[in-house]
Design an enzyme around this catalytic site. Structure first.
Site, short mmCIF file in Angstrom:
data_model
loop_
_atom_site.label_atom_id
_atom_site.label_comp_id
_atom_site.label_asym_id
_atom_site.label_seq_id
_atom_site.Cartn_x
_atom_site.Cartn_y
_atom_site.Cartn_z
N ASP A 77 40.79 33.12 38.74
CA ASP A 77 40.09 34.34 38.65
C ASP A 77 39.04 34.64 40.10
O ASP A 77 38.42 35.44 40.17
CB ASP A 77 39.01 34.38 37.31
CG ASP A 77 38.02 33.35 37.32
OD1 ASP A 77 38.14 32.44 38.03
OD2 ASP A 77 37.39 33.40 36.27
N SER A 78 39.19 33.41 40.82
CA SER A 78 38.63 33.77 42.11
C SER A 78 39.12 35.00 42.98
O SER A 78 38.72 35.40 43.77
CB SER A 78 38.88 32.58 43.16
OG SER A 78 39.97 32.11 42.99
N ASP A 93 43.95 31.01 35.18
CA ASP A 93 42.85 31.29 34.49
C ASP A 93 42.64 32.25 33.37
O ASP A 93 43.09 33.37 33.50
CB ASP A 93 41.75 31.54 35.51
CG ASP A 93 41.09 30.42 36.23
OD1 ASP A 93 41.40 29.50 35.82
OD2 ASP A 93 40.36 30.78 37.27
N LYS A 136 43.60 27.66 32.27
CA LYS A 136 42.37 26.97 32.63
C LYS A 136 41.48 28.02 31.88
O LYS A 136 41.39 29.18 32.11
CB LYS A 136 42.23 26.74 33.93
CG LYS A 136 40.77 26.19 34.29
CD LYS A 136 40.79 25.79 35.79
CE LYS A 136 40.37 26.70 36.83
NZ LYS A 136 38.97 27.42 36.72
N GLU A 162 36.70 27.73 31.19
CA GLU A 162 35.30 27.38 31.63
C GLU A 162 34.61 26.98 30.50
O GLU A 162 34.64 27.68 29.23
CB GLU A 162 34.68 28.22 32.51
CG GLU A 162 35.40 28.65 33.70
CD GLU A 162 34.78 29.48 34.70
OE1 GLU A 162 33.15 30.09 34.20
OE2 GLU A 162 35.23 29.83 35.84
N GLU A 220 33.32 21.40 39.09
CA GLU A 220 32.99 21.93 40.42
C GLU A 220 31.58 22.01 40.57
O GLU A 220 30.83 22.06 39.76
CB GLU A 220 33.38 23.43 40.04
CG GLU A 220 32.89 24.41 41.21
CD GLU A 220 33.64 26.05 41.26
OE1 GLU A 220 34.39 26.13 40.44
OE2 GLU A 220 33.00 26.70 42.12
O1 KIV Z 1 38.95 30.44 40.22
C1 KIV Z 1 39.36 29.46 41.12
O2 KIV Z 1 39.95 29.51 42.11
C2 KIV Z 1 38.88 28.15 40.58
C3 KIV Z 1 38.66 27.23 41.35
C4 KIV Z 1 37.78 27.28 42.26
C5 KIV Z 1 38.79 25.79 40.84
O3 KIV Z 1 38.56 28.25 39.21
#
Ligand code: KIV
Length: 265
Positions: free
Chosen positions: A46-47, A85, A114, A116, A183
């Site tokens: 989600d970056s 994510d 993934k 959080e 992280e």
């Molecule tokens: O969203 C992302 O790119 C991430 C990485 C920074 C691990 O969660």
């Protein structure tokens, strides 16, 4: 030989002491190059809210956004394990989480999801893994909660926070998580977590003691507006994109990345 990387492969890599290399991708062109250069895990993170959409956090990203980008990456992902994510507010209860995870896997083509968080996500992780969804947890600096954390800071320097992180990590593993992203965590804590867990840890700003490393693509080619301390620009010394990604893969495998200046102590 181009055998597909699976959750079993990355667990075996941990057991055999072979470093896991991960990098983000959000589009087909980069995904193809990243896959060809031997990256083990491609993350549609989600970056993308920051590096593709230009927001100042990952909070505005939607499930539709992640599905769209995962769909672009998936066909190019011939060898790598494809991780996607679950974005902010898309997994507030187990039912919502599994519905959205199903979208990322069925419409997007992701292999592992993934999310959080620690204790608060245990029921969700158990529900997802019991229904056959591989899960990667994410502890330490969890960018979706940046407004609650009060900024992008190292997590786990205080004893109480470190103890909680350790207990969360073990509980997530018991709930069925297949991997853990750490992280912005001090190296000693990342080492303790990596030593105590059977599942692989993948660090970003957590030191080379982790079982693997992940970076945001735009950070590792030096085009992000603000380069975090834990990254390095691999697109230097006249390298092209392919060579830069290859150099990152090599540096992680041989343990020369991250160096001390990219770590928190
Ligand atoms: O969203 C992302 O790119 C991430 C990485 C920074 C691990 O969660």
């Amino acid at each position: 030989m181009n055998t597909r990387v699976t959750v079993k492969t990355i667990r075996e890599m941990k057991q055999n002491g072979k470093k896991i290399v991960s990098l983000t991708a959000y589009d087909a062109s980069f995904a193809r190059v990243i896959d060809e250069q031997g990256v083990d895990v491609i993350l549609v993170g989600d970056s993308l809210g920051m590096v593709m959409q230009g927001h100042d956090s990952t909070v505005p990203v939607s499930v539709d956004d992640i599905v769209y980008h995962t769909k672009s990456v998936a066909p190019q992902c011939k060898r790598a394990l494809l991780m996607a994510d679950l974005p902010f507010m898309s997994y507030t209860d187990p039912q919502q989480a599994i519905r959205n995870a199903a979208r990322l896997m069925q419409q997007g083509g992701a292999h592992i999801i993934k999310l959080e968080g620690g204790e608060a996500q245990l029921h969700t992780v158990r529900h997802m893994t019991r229904h056959g969804v591989p899960v990667c947890a994410h502890l330490g600096l969890t960018p979706q909660t940046v407004h609650k954390l009060g900024g992008y800071h190292v997590q786990g320097r205080e004893q109480e926070v470190a103890r909680q992180m350790l207990s969360d990590a073990l509980a997530l593993q018991d709930a069925g998580a297949d991997a853990l992203v750490l992280e912005c965590v001090p190296v000693d804590l990342a080492k303790q977590l990596t030593d105590e867990l059977q599942i692989p840890t993948i660090g970003i700003g957590a030191g080379r003691v982790c079982d693997g490393q992940v970076l945001v693509l735009q950070d590792m080619i030096g085009i992000s507006s603000l380069a975090p301390k834990f990254t390095a620009n691999f697109l230097r010394d006249g390298r092209n994109i392919q060579e830069a990604i290859g150099a990152y893969v090599k540096a992680v495998r041989e343990g020369s990345f991250p160096a001390d200046e990219q770590c928190f102590f």
